[in-house]
Design an enzyme around this catalytic site. Structure first.
Site, short mmCIF file in Angstrom:
data_model
loop_
_atom_site.label_atom_id
_atom_site.label_comp_id
_atom_site.label_asym_id
_atom_site.label_seq_id
_atom_site.Cartn_x
_atom_site.Cartn_y
_atom_site.Cartn_z
CD GLU A 123 -2.78 -1.28 2.44
OE1 GLU A 123 -2.69 -0.41 3.32
OE2 GLU A 123 -3.65 -2.17 2.46
CD GLU A 229 -4.63 -7.89 1.96
OE1 GLU A 229 -5.47 -7.12 2.46
OE2 GLU A 229 -3.40 -7.70 2.06
C1 XIL Z 1 -5.92 -6.00 8.51
C2 XIL Z 1 -6.34 -7.13 9.44
O1 XIL Z 1 -7.33 -7.90 8.80
C3 XIL Z 1 -6.87 -6.55 10.73
O2 XIL Z 1 -7.10 -7.60 11.66
C4 XIL Z 1 -5.87 -5.57 11.33
O3 XIL Z 1 -6.44 -4.95 12.45
C5 XIL Z 1 -5.47 -4.51 10.32
O4 XIL Z 1 -4.99 -5.15 9.13
N1 XIL Z 1 -4.71 -4.53 3.79
C6 XIL Z 1 -3.72 -5.38 4.24
C7 XIL Z 1 -3.98 -6.23 5.43
O5 XIL Z 1 -2.67 -5.53 3.58
O6 XIL Z 1 -2.80 -6.49 6.15
C8 XIL Z 1 -5.02 -5.62 6.33
O7 XIL Z 1 -5.31 -6.55 7.36
C9 XIL Z 1 -6.27 -5.27 5.53
C10 XIL Z 1 -5.95 -4.27 4.45
#
Ligand code: XIL
Length: 317
Positions: A123, A229
């Site tokens: 990101e 994801e």
């Molecule tokens: C999120 C997790 O799902 C949560 O439990 C945590 O509080 C924050 O991070 N993009 C990503 C992930 O790359 O690592 C994130 O995961 C969601 C968005």
């Protein structure tokens, strides 16, 4: 019952984001349907090490060991991110920061030798119109060249890793332009081996056309793609309502089907499709972006039973 990862074996791996808790509470479901796992949190830099530089690998270890015992691939997530990081990295000079990051990478490489793919950078791009890189401590300390430097560092520390850039809103045209710019520059120097498309989708976005266009454009980069994801929220991002209706569920199903069809179409480049969670019970979307709201974004319900959409996706293969 069909096994999801068996059904999609001719196409790509099927992954799930897990925690040291869900590898226990969802062990059977994971063993049955998934051949890849990623730590939802527990391998992030700021989760492995505290502010004093003290490491605790125990949670990540339990996930790694679970995966190895069950013949699953483990994907690494992540090294450089604006969130779940640690301030001690930025206390000294530019060189100090890179050195500390390199030491961290080395520890992870030695501890988890079976990991072959890693999200080096997560990101880094700004969503706002006209802005390129997100303002983060990494950018502030290391300058724009940090992108290249952290990939070069990962390459040096472990030449066996496939190095990934991972981001969200990858289907939004302007963000897509920026991601492609970043990835192309790395590719021209041989510093990147794949793109992570987070695919946090919702029933309002993306449209079917945007899904197609997204795969078309990333495929043109000719790098392996990982859907990293995946989940489909029942609510548009700015929609704060809480009602779960049949209409929402049917829109969610339509988008899942569209998305999976497209992944299958691009199977030559798509390595894996990873869901951000195992069952609806523990999805992060029950707390984001609206706190404590039930969402049902995955294929298994809160009782760990396959939903209608599970069967509909299996029928595509
Ligand atoms: C999120 C997790 O799902 C949560 O439990 C945590 O509080 C924050 O991070 N993009 C990503 C992930 O790359 O690592 C994130 O995961 C969601 C968005």
């Amino acid at each position: 019952m069909e096994k999801l990862c068996k059904v999609f074996e001719p196409y790509f791996k099927i992954g799930a984001a897990v925690s040291s808790v869900t590898v226990k509470t969802h062990a059977e479901l994971l063993k049955q349907h998934f051949n890849l796992v990623v730590c939802e949190n527990e391998m992030k830099l700021g989760e492995l090490v505290d502010d004093n530089g003290v490491y605790d690998f125990s949670k990540a270890d339990s996930i790694y060991n679970f995966a190895r015992e069950n013949g699953m691939e483990v994907h690494g997530h992540n090294f450089v991110w604006h969130w779940q990081s640690r301030d001690f990295l930025f206390l000294g000079s530019r060189e100090d920061t890179l050195q500390k990051l390199g030491e961290h990478m080395k520890k992870v490489a030695e501890r988890y030798p079976d990991i072959t793919t890693f999200d080096v950078l997560n990101e880094a791009i700004d969503d706002k119109h006209g802005l390129y890189l997100r303002e983060t401590k990494w950018l502030e300390k290391l300058g724009e060249e940090y992108i290249r430097d952290v990939f070069a560092l990962a390459r040096k520390i472990n030449p066996k890793w496939k190095l990934i850039y991972n981001d969200y809103n990858e289907y939004v045209p302007e963000k897509q332009d920026k991601i492609i710019k970043l990835v192309s520059a790395l590719k021209s120097e041989g510093l990147i081996d794949g793109i992570g498309m987070q695919a946090h989708l919702n029933i309002e976005s993306p449209t079917a056309d945007e899904v197609k266009r997204c795969f078309e454009r990333y495929a043109a980069l000719d790098l392996p793609m990982r859907v990293s994801e995946l989940d489909v929220s029942l609510f548009g991002f700015d929609d704060h309502s809480t009602d779960i209706t049949a209409e929402r569920i049917s829109r969610q199903e339509a988008l899942y089907i569209e998305y999976f069809r497209t992944c299958m179409e691009y199977k030559q480049l798509v390595d894996s499709v990873t869901f951000w969670g195992v069952s609806d019970e523990t999805s992060w979307l029950n707390g984001f972006p609206v706190k404590k709201r039930e969402n049902r974004p995955l294929l298994f319900d809160k009782n760990q039973q396959p939903k209608e959409i599970f069967y509909k996706l299996c029928e595509l293969a």
